[in-house]
Motif scaffolding. Structure first.
Motif, PDB file in Angstrom:
ATOM      1  N   PRO A   7       6.894  83.680 -20.767  1.00  0.00           N
ATOM      2  CA  PRO A   7       7.890  82.621 -20.926  1.00  0.00           C
ATOM      3  C   PRO A   7       7.797  81.930 -22.278  1.00  0.00           C
ATOM      4  O   PRO A   7       6.883  82.163 -23.048  1.00  0.00           O
ATOM      5  N   LYS A   8       8.741  81.056 -22.512  1.00  0.00           N
ATOM      6  CA  LYS A   8       8.849  80.342 -23.795  1.00  0.00           C
ATOM      7  C   LYS A   8       7.591  79.560 -24.135  1.00  0.00           C
ATOM      8  O   LYS A   8       6.600  79.618 -23.437  1.00  0.00           O
ATOM      9  N   ASP A  81      12.675  90.977 -28.692  1.00  0.00           N
ATOM     10  CA  ASP A  81      12.788  90.202 -27.456  1.00  0.00           C
ATOM     11  C   ASP A  81      12.060  88.861 -27.586  1.00  0.00           C
ATOM     12  O   ASP A  81      12.549  87.836 -27.111  1.00  0.00           O
ATOM     13  N   ARG A  85      13.790  85.096 -27.192  1.00  0.00           N
ATOM     14  CA  ARG A  85      13.246  84.095 -26.264  1.00  0.00           C
ATOM     15  C   ARG A  85      12.808  82.831 -26.975  1.00  0.00           C
ATOM     16  O   ARG A  85      12.581  81.806 -26.351  1.00  0.00           O
ATOM     17  N   SER A  87       9.990  82.287 -28.472  1.00  0.00           N
ATOM     18  CA  SER A  87       8.612  81.940 -28.143  1.00  0.00           C
ATOM     19  C   SER A  87       7.723  81.716 -29.353  1.00  0.00           C
ATOM     20  O   SER A  87       6.665  81.125 -29.229  1.00  0.00           O
TER      21      SER A  87
END
Length: 103
Positions: A7-8, A81, A85, A87
């Motif tokens: 997740p972030k 990706d 996101r 991140s």
């Protein structure tokens, strides 16, 4: 191993006031400049993932020449990706610097 699809940004980063690209407030952006900033971040992350041996063929039970041929593309997709996101957040910083220094 770190999951590149995790997740972030962690809660500590957002509590400290850091904003990642998807969470940044909506504003007018130069889309061409933003695309270049994201491309730069993706290339940077791809190189870092390769240095961390992500995509390296294991010594035992490896996929052979086929795996070697396509592992670089897999790492590039992981990096892309991660950029989408938000991140890592390098694209936001690069975009800001490019926008400030535009002539």
């Amino acid at each position: 191993m770190i999951d590149p699809l995790a997740p972030k940004a962690p809660a500590a980063a957002t509590e400290a006031g850091f904003k990642t690209a998807p969470d940044a407030p909506a504003r007018e952006r130069d889309e061409a400049l933003w695309a270049q900033a994201k491309a730069f971040e993706a290339q940077f992350l791809s190189e870092m993932l390769k240095l961390a041996d992500l995509g390296k063929t294991p010594d035992a039970f490896g996929g052979g020449l086929g795996e070697d041929a396509f592992s670089a593309m897999m790492v590039d997709e992981y990096a892309a990706d991660m950029v989408e996101r938000g991140s890592f957040g390098l694209a936001e910083q690069v975009y800001t610097l490019m926008a400030e220094n535009r002539t």
